[in-house]
Structures are given as C-alpha cells and as structure tokens.
Write a protein that holds these residues in place. Structure first.
Motif, PDB file in Angstrom:
ATOM      1  N   UNK A  53       0.817  -1.233   0.000  1.00 54.39           N
ATOM      2  CA  UNK A  53       0.000   0.000   0.000  1.00 54.39           C
ATOM      3  C   UNK A  53       0.841   1.270   0.000  1.00 54.39           C
ATOM      4  N   UNK A  54       2.147   1.137   0.058  1.00 59.02           N
ATOM      5  CA  UNK A  54       3.014   2.321  -0.001  1.00 59.02           C
ATOM      6  C   UNK A  54       3.204   3.016   1.326  1.00 59.02           C
ATOM      7  N   UNK A  55       2.821   2.358   2.412  1.00 56.48           N
ATOM      8  CA  UNK A  55       2.976   2.992   3.733  1.00 56.48           C
ATOM      9  C   UNK A  55       4.440   2.972   4.158  1.00 56.48           C
ATOM     10  N   UNK A  56       5.104   1.869   3.897  1.00 52.92           N
ATOM     11  CA  UNK A  56       6.547   1.803   4.145  1.00 52.92           C
ATOM     12  C   UNK A  56       7.244   1.340   2.867  1.00 52.92           C
ATOM     13  N   UNK A  57       8.518   1.642   2.788  1.00 48.95           N
ATOM     14  CA  UNK A  57       9.280   1.219   1.612  1.00 48.95           C
ATOM     15  C   UNK A  57       9.907  -0.150   1.849  1.00 48.95           C
ATOM     16  N   UNK A  78      -3.912   4.736  -6.207  1.00 49.71           N
ATOM     17  CA  UNK A  78      -4.484   5.067  -4.897  1.00 49.71           C
ATOM     18  C   UNK A  78      -6.000   5.289  -4.941  1.00 49.71           C
ATOM     19  N   UNK A  79      -6.508   5.807  -6.070  1.00 49.85           N
ATOM     20  CA  UNK A  79      -7.958   6.008  -6.176  1.00 49.85           C
ATOM     21  C   UNK A  79      -8.702   4.677  -6.165  1.00 49.85           C
ATOM     22  N   UNK A  83      -7.898   0.692   2.030  1.00 48.31           N
ATOM     23  CA  UNK A  83      -7.015   0.119   3.064  1.00 48.31           C
ATOM     24  C   UNK A  83      -7.718   0.185   4.419  1.00 48.31           C
ATOM     25  N   UNK A  85      -6.714  -0.540   8.098  1.00 43.34           N
ATOM     26  CA  UNK A  85      -5.614  -0.941   8.982  1.00 43.34           C
ATOM     27  C   UNK A  85      -6.103  -1.708  10.209  1.00 43.34           C
ATOM     28  N   UNK A  89      -8.128   3.572  12.715  1.00 40.19           N
ATOM     29  CA  UNK A  89      -7.502   4.765  12.140  1.00 40.19           C
ATOM     30  C   UNK A  89      -8.562   5.772  11.721  1.00 40.19           C
ATOM     31  N   UNK A 151     -12.510   2.494   4.870  1.00 43.39           N
ATOM     32  CA  UNK A 151     -11.622   1.857   3.889  1.00 43.39           C
ATOM     33  C   UNK A 151     -12.287   1.580   2.554  1.00 43.39           C
TER      34      UNK A 151
ATOM     35  N   UNK B 253      -2.858   6.960  16.331  1.00 43.59           N
ATOM     36  CA  UNK B 253      -4.073   6.196  16.031  1.00 43.59           C
ATOM     37  C   UNK B 253      -4.137   5.742  14.577  1.00 43.59           C
ATOM     38  N   UNK B 254      -3.135   6.088  13.803  1.00 45.76           N
ATOM     39  CA  UNK B 254      -3.072   5.572  12.436  1.00 45.76           C
ATOM     40  C   UNK B 254      -3.761   6.444  11.399  1.00 45.76           C
ATOM     41  N   UNK B 255      -4.314   7.585  11.822  1.00 46.49           N
ATOM     42  CA  UNK B 255      -4.984   8.454  10.841  1.00 46.49           C
ATOM     43  C   UNK B 255      -3.998   8.944   9.795  1.00 46.49           C
ATOM     44  N   UNK B 258      -3.388   6.168   7.359  1.00 43.18           N
ATOM     45  CA  UNK B 258      -4.483   6.027   6.391  1.00 43.18           C
ATOM     46  C   UNK B 258      -4.350   7.083   5.279  1.00 43.18           C
ATOM     47  N   UNK B 260      -1.757   8.093   3.989  1.00 41.90           N
ATOM     48  CA  UNK B 260      -0.750   7.671   3.009  1.00 41.90           C
ATOM     49  C   UNK B 260      -1.364   6.813   1.907  1.00 41.90           C
ATOM     50  N   UNK B 263      -5.368   9.243  -2.088  1.00 43.91           N
ATOM     51  CA  UNK B 263      -4.759  10.155  -3.077  1.00 43.91           C
ATOM     52  C   UNK B 263      -4.927  11.622  -2.684  1.00 43.91           C
ATOM     53  N   UNK B 424       8.022   8.534   5.996  1.00 48.54           N
ATOM     54  CA  UNK B 424       7.310   8.160   4.770  1.00 48.54           C
ATOM     55  C   UNK B 424       5.917   8.767   4.633  1.00 48.54           C
TER      56      UNK B 424
END
Lengths: 247, 426
Positions: A53-57, A78-79, A83, A85, A89, A151, B253-255, B258, B260, B263, B424
């Motif tokens: 998902x591009x959150x980490x590399x 991304x559109x 996701x 989590x 979140x 999500x 909290x991860x907002x 999310x 990331x 778009x 990131x």
C-alpha cells in the motif's frame, strides 16, 4: 484472470534490526482474488501489506501495479485502493458520518454522492442508529465496522484489510465478512490478513502463508489442502508453521 | 480545494468536539492576563499609593527620629504604625505574626549619630573654606547604625530594596538639613532661616518621567500595556498542549497512516491545522485585547491603547501565531507520546518565556542569558509587541522581530518536513 499486482522479490529490514522482516517475497494478485495472507505473529503480514500500500518502503524488490495489463505507479492506483488498517484509524471525537465525509472528500467524491454513500454504508454495516454519535463511545465491533466503512468509501477495486475482524463479536464479524463477500462478488479484489483460520477458510480462495518473513506457501486453498492431505486450514497451518510459540 | 476545505472542516470539528477544552483555550489566557495585570498593577499601586504598612519603632532620645517619622508620613508612600521600646525579638515576632511586612527601628542615639556626623562634615567643609582651623576638627566615627530595618523573609528583594532606597532618600533630606544647620551655627548664625528649612522637604526637585515612545498621545506605559501583550503571547504559545497532542494522537491512532493510502497530499492536512489554529491564536489575541481596551478600566486597571500601526499589529500577531503553531507542530511531530509532547512542550514554553523576557525584562538578565534568549520565539514576539504598544510601532523597529519569526517558522517547518519524510508520510 488479469493480474493486478505483481510482487517481485520483496525484502524488508527495519532500521536498527539485523534480521529480515520479509525475505524475497514474490507472488501475484489477480483481479477478483480473495487472498488470505496468513502466518504466526511476526511472520511479516502487516509489513507486506504496508509495503504493497506504499505505507513503508521495501528494502529490496518492487511492486508492479497493473490496470488492463498496463503497468501504473502506486499514485495512480491510490484512487482504486482501499485500506483497512489493524488499528482504529479514524477520529474518535467525530461521528462515523463526519469521518466518512472527511476521508471520502480526500478521494474527490462529489459531496451529494458522498453523503448518500456514507449513509448507505453505515446502514449496511448496522451503524445507521449511531450515524451522528461520537465514535469514542462505540463498542469494539462498531469501531471495526467504522474502520471498514472508511476503507471502502471510495468503492475500491483492490481492498487491503489487516485483521479486520480482530476482537469483535460474532455478529460484527458476520456483518463484516458478509459485506466483504458482497464487495468481492461485485468485482473487488480482496487481500486480507487474519488469525481466524476458520474465517479465512470460509472466505478466501487463495492463501499466502508467511513464516519468519519467508513465503512458505502460495496457492489456492483447495490445492493446498489436497497437496498436504489436510482437512482444515488450521491443521495445515500448524503442520507448516509448527506448534512453537512465535512471540 | 475541496480536499483543503474538507480538511479544514475536519480540524474545526475536532477542535469544537471538546467544548470545554476549547473554552479553556480562551478562558485560561484571559484569566492569566487578568491575574498578572492585576498583580503587577497592585504592586505599582502598593509602592506609589500609600499602602505599604510599616511599623516604626522610634527609640530616639532626640528630635530627629520624630522628624524622620513625620517625613515618612508626609511622603504618602507608607501607612505607619508607631511604637516605642520594642526589643528585636518582639519586632521579629510582630513581623512574622501580624500583617506588617517591614519595621524601621530608630535607635536611641539616632539624633546623636546624625548630629555628630553632620557636625563633622560641616567642620570639614569650613576647614576647606579656611573658616575653621584644622586642629579644631575632631574626627568622630560613627559607632552604631542609627537605623535598623527589619523585614518579613517573604518580602522579595527588589521590593525591599526599593523601600530601603526610599527611606534612604528621606534620611538624606534630614542629613542635608542638619548639615546646613551645622554650617550656619559653626559660622556664627543663630538658626537656619525658616523658609530654607521648609525647602528641604517640601520643594524637592520633581523628576519628569518621559517614555522614549513615539506615540503621539504620549500615553505612559503602564501595567496593562506591558502585561497584556506579554502574557497573551505566553498563552498563545501554550496551544502546544492542544495542537502538539493532537498531532501525536493522529500519528498514533493511524490516521496519518491512512492518509498515506489516500490520493491526497499530506500537506493539505498540515495546512488545514495551521489555518484553524491560526484562527484560534488570532481570536485569542483579539479577545484579550478587547478585554484590555474595554473591560480593564471597569475593574480599575489601566485601559489598553492599541498601537497606531495596526497593519504592524496584524503582521506581528500572525507571525507570532504561526511561530506558536510551527513549534507545536514540530513538538507533535517528534514526540512519541502525548505526554512527551505536553510535558516537553509546556516546559519549553515556560523556559522560552523566562529567557525571552516575558517574566522579567531581558535587560536585567546576565549577558549570556540575554544572548541565549534570542533563540526564543517569545522574545521576538514580545519585542514586536513592545515595539508596537510601547515604542510607537515603526516598521524599522518591527523588522528584527519579523525577520526572526519568519526564520523560526521556516526552520520549524523544515524540521517537520524532514521528520515526516523519514517516516514516509510525505
């Protein structure tokens, strides 16, 4: 079926760590798949989803996204990605409706369409009676459903879920899985991680099994069960990953 | 644009979701400014408006003790309770147990000591003029202190010293008069003329106090002009607790995570925070300034006069607000927990305020601390507001503050960007 994601030799070593959290992982995801990424604690499930998902590399390797067999970059995808989590979140101080309106707006969904979509989603997930209540007073199951709703507010073609049913009651779990089935039936590709193996056995058609950062199986569930001569995913899981604790 | 509006709306909803917290963000600064201004104003009035209570124990066997008491009374600076023949222990007991905070003990040989000293000096002067022979001068050393001042240990040093200096000045008047008298008598005159005697105490030179301000109305700086801007800035920077904590919570909290996968630019989320909290900062200032202008006079405090350079006021207010927000965001970005952000943030602001001159003026600090104080954004905000409220507010006076605040904001934003880049998020 068309390939939508190709994962090539992905490895990950976190900072201040000498061990690989993921080691040379390769597999592909096809349109319409319902993939369960399974593995004991610390296997690398969340890391793998976060990289896709591009959150980490990743430290090594690459992820290729495809739309109609043409490679596209993550930004273009991304559109089309949803996701969910593992953590809640969202903003607990706001209502589920306000959260959906906010996150939905970031996908540039027109306001009126977004409003009706948010209301509809919350109704389908059994949250219509608390649409304007602050989330911080919700039960764990209700929060999980809000997490899911956010999500999927953009009608994703690819949906990633990191343990979407952890810590919820049977009713909430049933509602979440039923809705995921519905989404998949309408063409959404689903990739999810879980520790609920019975749930995964019922829901998924493919299993990617990780252990200690390595890919140890990647096949359809039926093939895996017959190949290993096992009747259930749980017995197969224990056979392949062992019974030792992985804390 | 739609994303930015949605983000701003979200920030607004988050801010207003905690109604009590929001109310406190406005009430606490107002309360702080009220309390500090009232306290400072009371101190000013205490010193200048006849309300310092002093116990005077006059044991003098001559007349000069009474003269000193009379001058102290006539000065209008003190409320005097007279007493006689109290022991040192008794005086200390009164100071520790009663409302008195200061006692002046005039010793029994007060007149003798002062007279002897005056006589000695006047003879020395006459000898210099050749009126007296040097062999007639008798050197007499002062043996005992003719005056003791006792004070309650809680009395702050600067306050005590200002009273002691005040007593010194009255004592000086008596000594001068006495010396002139002795000069007259040594020169063979009977008595000092009555008109001259009166002049010693009545016609003291008036000191005209002129503020080096370029205000056209020549308003004297007062406790309101000093305290309202200073403590408004202090309160404004305290938004670090709300904004810093808010950012840490969103990270934890991860907002942010999310975001990331959505778009949308992460910068939109940050800009919306800056926008909402800048409005909070500016409305905080507006509320406090309006209270200073219209409410303070109703409770006996001096009214706040707005500077003539209103554009300058807006510029310094916005830059101060942005500096406060940038610092809060910086702490929120680097802190690992809400407790870290609140604790570190609050203490840092207190230190910045202390070295920045909010509590005591920078010029009274040691030079090295003055130099360190120049890294404090509160110092430059305060300098900007003082330039506006107390020094006339010309742009050349505001320029150093404007430049430093822009530099500070820039550095904070760069550090925020680097951290978010490493994590990131961007």
């Amino acid at each position: 079926m068309k390939e939508v994601i190709e994962i090539n030799s992905i490895s990950k070593i976190y900072k201040r760590s000498t061990e690989k959290s993921l080691s040379n992982i390769s597999f592909s995801i096809e349109k319409g798949d319902k993939i369960a990424i399974l593995g004991p604690n610390g296997a690398g499930k969340t890391t793998l989803i976060s990289i896709i998902c591009g959150i980490i590399d990743s430290s090594e390797g690459e992820i290729n996204f495809k739309i109609d067999d043409k490679e596209v970059n993550l930004k273009s995808m991304l559109f089309k990605i949803g996701y969910v989590p593992q953590d809640f979140s969202f903003y607990e101080e706001l209502s589920p409706f306000q959260n959906l309106m906010y996150f939905g707006s970031l996908y540039s969904i027109p306001k009126n369409k977004l409003k009706s979509k948010a209301k509809n989603l919350l109704t389908v997930l059994g949250l219509s009676h608390v649409i304007n209540k602050k989330i911080k007073k919700f039960s764990g199951g209700m929060k999980r459903r809000v997490n899911l709703a956010i999500g999927i507010i953009n009608d994703p073609e690819l949906l990633f879920l990191d343990e979407p049913t952890v810590g919820v009651d049977v009713q909430s779990k049933n509602a979440i899985i039923s809705y995921l089935e519905e989404l998949n039936a309408n063409g959404t590709t689903i990739i999810y991680t879980s520790h609920h193996l019975n749930e995964a056995q019922e829901f998924c058609n493919r299993v990617v099994l990780l252990d200690q950062g390595e890919l140890i199986e990647n096949n359809s569930l039926s093939t895996l069960l017959s190949e290993h001569n096992e009747l259930s995913l749980e017995s197969l899981f224990l056979k392949l990953t062992g019974k030792a604790y992985r804390d | 644009m739609g994303k930015l509006i949605a983000s701003i709306k979200k920030e607004f909803l988050l801010l207003t979701s905690d109604k009590i917290g929001l109310l406190l963000m406005y009430l606490m600064p107002v309360f702080l400014v009220f309390v500090i201004t009232i306290v400072q104003d009371s101190t000013f009035k205490l010193v200048n408006e006849n309300s310092i209570e002093i116990l005077v124990v006059n044991n003098d066997q001559g007349t000069l003790g009474n003269d000193l008491v009379e001058i102290l009374q006539r000065s209008g600076s003190f409320k005097i309770t007279k007493s006689k023949n109290l022991s040192e222990e008794k005086i200390k007991h009164i100071l520790l147990s009663d409302d008195q905070i200061l006692a002046i003990e005039i010793s029994k040989n007060f007149t003798y000591e002062l007279t002897t000293k005056a006589k000695s000096i006047s003879r020395e002067i006459l000898e210099e003029f050749g009126v007296l022979d040097s062999d007639t001068i008798v050197q007499e050393n002062q043996k005992n202190s003719p005056l003791n001042i006792y004070y309650d240990p809680i009395l702050q040093e600067n306050f005590r010293l200002s009273i002691v200096n005040s007593v010194y000045s009255f004592l000086g008047a008596i000594e001068n008069k006495l010396m002139i008298e002795k000069l007259y008598t040594e020169m063979g005159f009977d008595n000092i003329p009555k008109s001259l005697e009166a002049n010693f105490t009545a016609n003291r030179i008036q000191i005209n106090q002129i503020s080096a301000s370029k205000f056209s109305n020549k308003a004297m700086p007062n406790s309101t002009q000093h305290n309202v801007p200073a403590w408004s800035i202090f309160a404004m920077f305290f938004m670090i607790i709300s904004l810093g904590g808010n950012i840490v919570k969103e990270r934890l909290n991860g907002s942010f995570v999310r975001l990331q996968t959505i778009p949308s630019s992460f910068l939109i989320a940050l800009i919306s925070k800056v926008f909402i909290y800048l409005i909070v900062a500016l409305t905080q200032l507006t509320v406090i300034f309006l209270l200073g202008m219209y409410f303070f006079p109703n409770i006996g405090l001096p009214s706040l006069s707005l500077p003539s350079n209103l554009v300058g006021l807006v510029v310094i207010s916005i830059l101060s607000g942005l500096a406060a927000i940038s610092f809060a965001m910086l702490v929120g970005t680097y802190a690992k927990t809400v407790e870290q952000a609140s604790g570190f943030g609050a203490i840092t602001i207190i230190i910045f305020a202390a070295i920045g001159g909010v509590w005591v003026p920078s010029f009274v600090m040691p030079e090295y601390l003055q130099n360190i104080g120049e890294i404090s954004p509160l110092h430059w905000s305060l300098e900007g507001f003082y330039a506006l409220f107390l020094r006339g507010g010309e742009w050349n006076l505001l320029l150093p503050s404007i430049l430093f605040l822009i530099f500070f904001i820039f550095v904070c934003q760069i550090l925020i960007y680097l951290k978010l880049k490493i994590q990131n998020y961007i």
